[in-house]
Each structure stands twice: as C-alpha cells, then as structure tokens.
Design a protein around this motif. Sequence first.
Motif, PDB file in Angstrom:
ATOM      1  N   TYR A  94     -36.488  -6.366   4.899  1.00  0.00           N
ATOM      2  CA  TYR A  94     -35.194  -7.036   4.974  1.00  0.00           C
ATOM      3  C   TYR A  94     -34.241  -6.448   3.945  1.00  0.00           C
ATOM      4  N   PHE A  95     -33.103  -5.919   4.453  1.00  0.00           N
ATOM      5  CA  PHE A  95     -32.045  -5.420   3.596  1.00  0.00           C
ATOM      6  C   PHE A  95     -30.805  -6.276   3.829  1.00  0.00           C
ATOM      7  N   LEU A  96     -29.898  -6.247   2.868  1.00  0.00           N
ATOM      8  CA  LEU A  96     -28.663  -6.996   2.997  1.00  0.00           C
ATOM      9  C   LEU A  96     -27.540  -6.183   2.373  1.00  0.00           C
ATOM     10  N   GLY A  97     -26.371  -6.204   3.036  1.00  0.00           N
ATOM     11  CA  GLY A  97     -25.204  -5.554   2.461  1.00  0.00           C
ATOM     12  C   GLY A  97     -25.236  -4.050   2.596  1.00  0.00           C
ATOM     13  N   GLY A  98     -24.916  -3.363   1.482  1.00  0.00           N
ATOM     14  CA  GLY A  98     -24.789  -1.911   1.503  1.00  0.00           C
ATOM     15  C   GLY A  98     -26.053  -1.190   1.910  1.00  0.00           C
ATOM     16  N   LYS A  99     -27.203  -1.704   1.511  1.00  0.00           N
ATOM     17  CA  LYS A  99     -28.466  -1.050   1.865  1.00  0.00           C
ATOM     18  C   LYS A  99     -28.705  -1.123   3.363  1.00  0.00           C
ATOM     19  N   GLN A 100     -28.346  -2.223   3.970  1.00  0.00           N
ATOM     20  CA  GLN A 100     -28.469  -2.366   5.417  1.00  0.00           C
ATOM     21  C   GLN A 100     -27.542  -1.368   6.120  1.00  0.00           C
ATOM     22  N   PHE A 101     -26.344  -1.198   5.575  1.00  0.00           N
ATOM     23  CA  PHE A 101     -25.379  -0.249   6.112  1.00  0.00           C
ATOM     24  C   PHE A 101     -25.896   1.182   5.970  1.00  0.00           C
ATOM     25  N   GLN A 102     -26.489   1.485   4.822  1.00  0.00           N
ATOM     26  CA  GLN A 102     -27.028   2.818   4.586  1.00  0.00           C
ATOM     27  C   GLN A 102     -28.142   3.144   5.579  1.00  0.00           C
ATOM     28  N   ARG A 103     -28.992   2.180   5.866  1.00  0.00           N
ATOM     29  CA  ARG A 103     -30.072   2.411   6.825  1.00  0.00           C
ATOM     30  C   ARG A 103     -29.507   2.698   8.216  1.00  0.00           C
ATOM     31  N   ALA A 104     -28.397   2.050   8.562  1.00  0.00           N
ATOM     32  CA  ALA A 104     -27.781   2.286   9.865  1.00  0.00           C
ATOM     33  C   ALA A 104     -27.323   3.736  10.002  1.00  0.00           C
ATOM     34  N   THR A 105     -26.809   4.334   8.916  1.00  0.00           N
ATOM     35  CA  THR A 105     -26.382   5.736   8.970  1.00  0.00           C
ATOM     36  C   THR A 105     -27.578   6.676   9.129  1.00  0.00           C
ATOM     37  N   VAL A 106     -28.717   6.315   8.527  1.00  0.00           N
ATOM     38  CA  VAL A 106     -29.924   7.128   8.670  1.00  0.00           C
ATOM     39  C   VAL A 106     -30.398   7.096  10.123  1.00  0.00           C
ATOM     40  N   VAL A 107     -30.363   5.921  10.732  1.00  0.00           N
ATOM     41  CA  VAL A 107     -30.756   5.782  12.139  1.00  0.00           C
ATOM     42  C   VAL A 107     -29.828   6.604  13.028  1.00  0.00           C
ATOM     43  N   LEU A 108     -28.520   6.585  12.719  1.00  0.00           N
ATOM     44  CA  LEU A 108     -27.549   7.350  13.505  1.00  0.00           C
ATOM     45  C   LEU A 108     -27.926   8.833  13.533  1.00  0.00           C
ATOM     46  N   LYS A 109     -28.176   9.414  12.373  1.00  0.00           N
ATOM     47  CA  LYS A 109     -28.437  10.857  12.301  1.00  0.00           C
ATOM     48  C   LYS A 109     -29.771  11.212  12.951  1.00  0.00           C
ATOM     49  N   ALA A 110     -30.753  10.330  12.823  1.00  0.00           N
ATOM     50  CA  ALA A 110     -32.038  10.593  13.465  1.00  0.00           C
ATOM     51  C   ALA A 110     -31.908  10.541  14.988  1.00  0.00           C
ATOM     52  N   ASN A 162     -20.600  11.439   6.723  1.00  0.00           N
ATOM     53  CA  ASN A 162     -20.839  10.587   5.550  1.00  0.00           C
ATOM     54  C   ASN A 162     -19.522  10.137   4.931  1.00  0.00           C
ATOM     55  N   PHE A 163     -18.587  11.077   4.775  1.00  0.00           N
ATOM     56  CA  PHE A 163     -17.296  10.742   4.192  1.00  0.00           C
ATOM     57  C   PHE A 163     -16.508   9.810   5.115  1.00  0.00           C
ATOM     58  N   GLN A 164     -16.543  10.088   6.420  1.00  0.00           N
ATOM     59  CA  GLN A 164     -15.818   9.244   7.370  1.00  0.00           C
ATOM     60  C   GLN A 164     -16.363   7.818   7.386  1.00  0.00           C
ATOM     61  N   ILE A 165     -17.678   7.708   7.452  1.00  0.00           N
ATOM     62  CA  ILE A 165     -18.312   6.387   7.503  1.00  0.00           C
ATOM     63  C   ILE A 165     -18.006   5.596   6.240  1.00  0.00           C
ATOM     64  N   ASN A 166     -18.128   6.245   5.098  1.00  0.00           N
ATOM     65  CA  ASN A 166     -17.877   5.552   3.833  1.00  0.00           C
ATOM     66  C   ASN A 166     -16.436   5.106   3.715  1.00  0.00           C
ATOM     67  N   ASP A 167     -15.494   5.950   4.176  1.00  0.00           N
ATOM     68  CA  ASP A 167     -14.072   5.634   4.010  1.00  0.00           C
ATOM     69  C   ASP A 167     -13.574   4.664   5.075  1.00  0.00           C
ATOM     70  N   PHE A 168     -13.781   5.014   6.354  1.00  0.00           N
ATOM     71  CA  PHE A 168     -13.205   4.235   7.450  1.00  0.00           C
ATOM     72  C   PHE A 168     -13.928   2.917   7.709  1.00  0.00           C
ATOM     73  N   LEU A 169     -15.189   2.832   7.331  1.00  0.00           N
ATOM     74  CA  LEU A 169     -15.952   1.609   7.598  1.00  0.00           C
ATOM     75  C   LEU A 169     -16.238   0.821   6.317  1.00  0.00           C
ATOM     76  N   TYR A 170     -17.005   1.427   5.410  1.00  0.00           N
ATOM     77  CA  TYR A 170     -17.497   0.660   4.257  1.00  0.00           C
ATOM     78  C   TYR A 170     -16.382   0.298   3.283  1.00  0.00           C
ATOM     79  N   ASN A 171     -15.646   1.306   2.812  1.00  0.00           N
ATOM     80  CA  ASN A 171     -14.565   1.025   1.859  1.00  0.00           C
ATOM     81  C   ASN A 171     -13.461   0.196   2.492  1.00  0.00           C
ATOM     82  N   GLU A 172     -13.134   0.498   3.743  1.00  0.00           N
ATOM     83  CA  GLU A 172     -12.076  -0.264   4.411  1.00  0.00           C
ATOM     84  C   GLU A 172     -12.496  -1.719   4.616  1.00  0.00           C
ATOM     85  N   PHE A 173     -13.768  -1.952   4.885  1.00  0.00           N
ATOM     86  CA  PHE A 173     -14.250  -3.325   5.024  1.00  0.00           C
ATOM     87  C   PHE A 173     -14.092  -4.089   3.716  1.00  0.00           C
ATOM     88  N   LYS A 174     -14.434  -3.452   2.609  1.00  0.00           N
ATOM     89  CA  LYS A 174     -14.282  -4.116   1.312  1.00  0.00           C
ATOM     90  C   LYS A 174     -12.821  -4.435   1.028  1.00  0.00           C
TER      91      LYS A 174
END
Length: 372
Positions: free
Chosen positions: A45-61, A304-316
């Motif tokens: 069980y992950f929550l928050g940023g770690k859960q988001f990070q795992r989603a990016t790993v799944v995407l690339k795989a 990585n840069f797009q996801i961090n900027d357009f999704l994660y940082n923009e959400f915050k």
Amino acid sequence: LEEESVWSDQRLGTVSPEDEEEWRNIIERMIDDGTMPDHAYAQRYFLGGKQFQRATVVLKAAMAEAFPNISEMKEFVPSGSGYLQGGLQRENWERATLAIVKMTSELSIHPGINFLIKHAGAIFKHLFTVAMKDIKLQDVKMGRLLDISPGLEGRLSDEFDKVLWDLMQNASDKMHVSTKSWYSCLDPNLPGFQPLEDEAEEDVYQLEAGGEFVKTPSRKQVQQEKQKEGLLNRFASLFSLKTVDDTTAKNILRDRAIQKAGERKRFLAEERTAMMNDAETDKVILSAFHYVIALHEQIHTYLNFQINDFLYNEFKNQVENFPREMVSDKIDFGALCPPNKSLDDEIVSLEAKMRGIDESLSDVNNIQSQMV
C-alpha cells in the motif's frame, strides 16, 4: 482505480477509451505472465507521491509491451519507399523508416499517456477522499459542519472533480502535442542511435614514398577515431572547469554546438538498388528498430519532466488554490443545508416534551409548598 472513476469512459484528446482499455489488458497480461517489474506490483500500500511514482513505472513497462511488431511491417516497406520522391529516381528508404517510426510510436505511446493521466486522476481523487475523512476525525467543528450540511461535502467533491478533469485535459493536450514532435521527423544525430554498419569494405592500399604499399584506415575506423576524439575533447573541457567561470562555460557550449553542426553522420546506406529487394527491406526495418529504441529512451526521459510538471506539480498548485477559489464564488450556503422536515417534526416533539416536563415540575413544586 481509473477503470472505476467517473471519467474512465470519457475521451481525452484523440485517443479513444477503447485504446485505453487495451492498455489495461496489457497490464493484466504482464502481471499474469510475471513480466511486470516486482517493484511496480500493487501488493504494497502506497499513498500520495509514491503511488504516483509507481504509476509512471507501470506506464514505461507497459509501453514496451504495447510496442507493435516491426517485423510484421516488411510487406509495407517497399511501397512506403515511394517512387520518384522529389523528382529523384531513387528508392526513398528514409520515407519508409519515418512511416514505421510514426506508426509504432503512435500505437505504443499515446494510449499509455491517457491511461497514466486517468490513473493519476484516480489517485488524486482518492487523496481527496482521505483528506475529507481526516478532517472529520481531526477537526470536531468541521466534522459537525459536514454532518449538518450534507450538501457541503457533495459540493466540495463536485468542484474538486471539475478542477481535476480540467487538469487532466490540460495535461493530455500538452503531453500529446509535445510528444508527437519527437517522431514527426527523423534526426540522424539522435542520442543513442547508431546507424547500421556498411557492408564490408574492400581493403585499400596507398603507395608510400619508399615504394611500400600501406593499408589505409576504413571509413568505420576513421569515424570511430573522430568520435573518440570528440568525447576526449569534451571531457577535457569539462574537467578543466574547476571554478565558476561564465566565459569558459559559454565557450564549451558554443564549441559543442559548432562541433555537432559539423559532424558527418550516416543514417541509411547510400548504395541502393533501383528496385528494393528483401535484403534491403530487412536493412530498413532493422534501422527503424534501432532508431525507435533510441527514440523511446529519449521519450521516456522527456515524459518524466512532462508528468512531473503537467500532472504532479500542477495538481499541488490546484490543491493549494482550490479552497480559496471555491469560497470566493457566490455559494448559496442555504442550498447546502436544505430544510429537513423530519428534523423539524422531531424538534416540535422535543419542545412539547420539555414543556410537559416543566409543567410537571411546576405541579410538584406547588404540592410541596402546600404541604409545608
């Protein structure tokens, strides 16, 4: 998560929900086959940023698994090379290569981007639900307010969904457009791309002044020596920069730009038959495969840069402004707390009981005063 969200069947950009569904099937097959990276499994069980990070790993795989089979495009290559392109009687291998790169990239990248965006949206929505429960437990006054105002929590949830959907649409538009530029044309200088080696060259000898024949370096050897020399010069420049020196730093960047502009880089073989044969078709497919591998490595880094900027940082940023923007609107708080008829009846009944108790107490007092 995302398949249960309210936007699972809504279209983002030009990618259909059916294509996104195929991505879910790919991920399920990878889990069943054991090809999904162990650290990407949702067993912990992950929550928050770690859960988001795992989603990016799944995407690339999954992006690698979704990659089409280039070998199946062999039938297309001769037709894709065209005829008399630009008025030149010559097979256009570059045109066929670009078509393969575009086709494979479109099929393996864009549905995955939408899948990730919707998955991230589901994660963010889950964080909102956790936050609301935490407010009720930690803040007694706010918990009471939410309990007596059933419409308030619903309004907050609806407004959050709107903000989230706008964020997802914005991220989708920007990520799709910017990613498409990576495969809209071919660049022989793409980092990581190594063109196929030419067929074995015949040995060439040069007659020296003493009458001795000396073997000359091949084109491949000359190219390798130039690459080594370029790397050594670049490293030497970087290692020489031991202190903050604006002039030296600018000179390094300028010299590197001049060097790259002057580099001679092969892409596809220059010697071609008038009518493409099977061996040449295999060369085009293999070159396209090498190019796509290098291209996707660059796209993964760029994503990585797009996801961090357009999704994660923009959400915050959106979460930080969300409560203030909502309060600033003209909200009819009366509508959030509609009259409750059953509650009114209970209040009337309770008031009648209280009056009865008061009257009973008054009668008891009168009887006691008469007995004294």
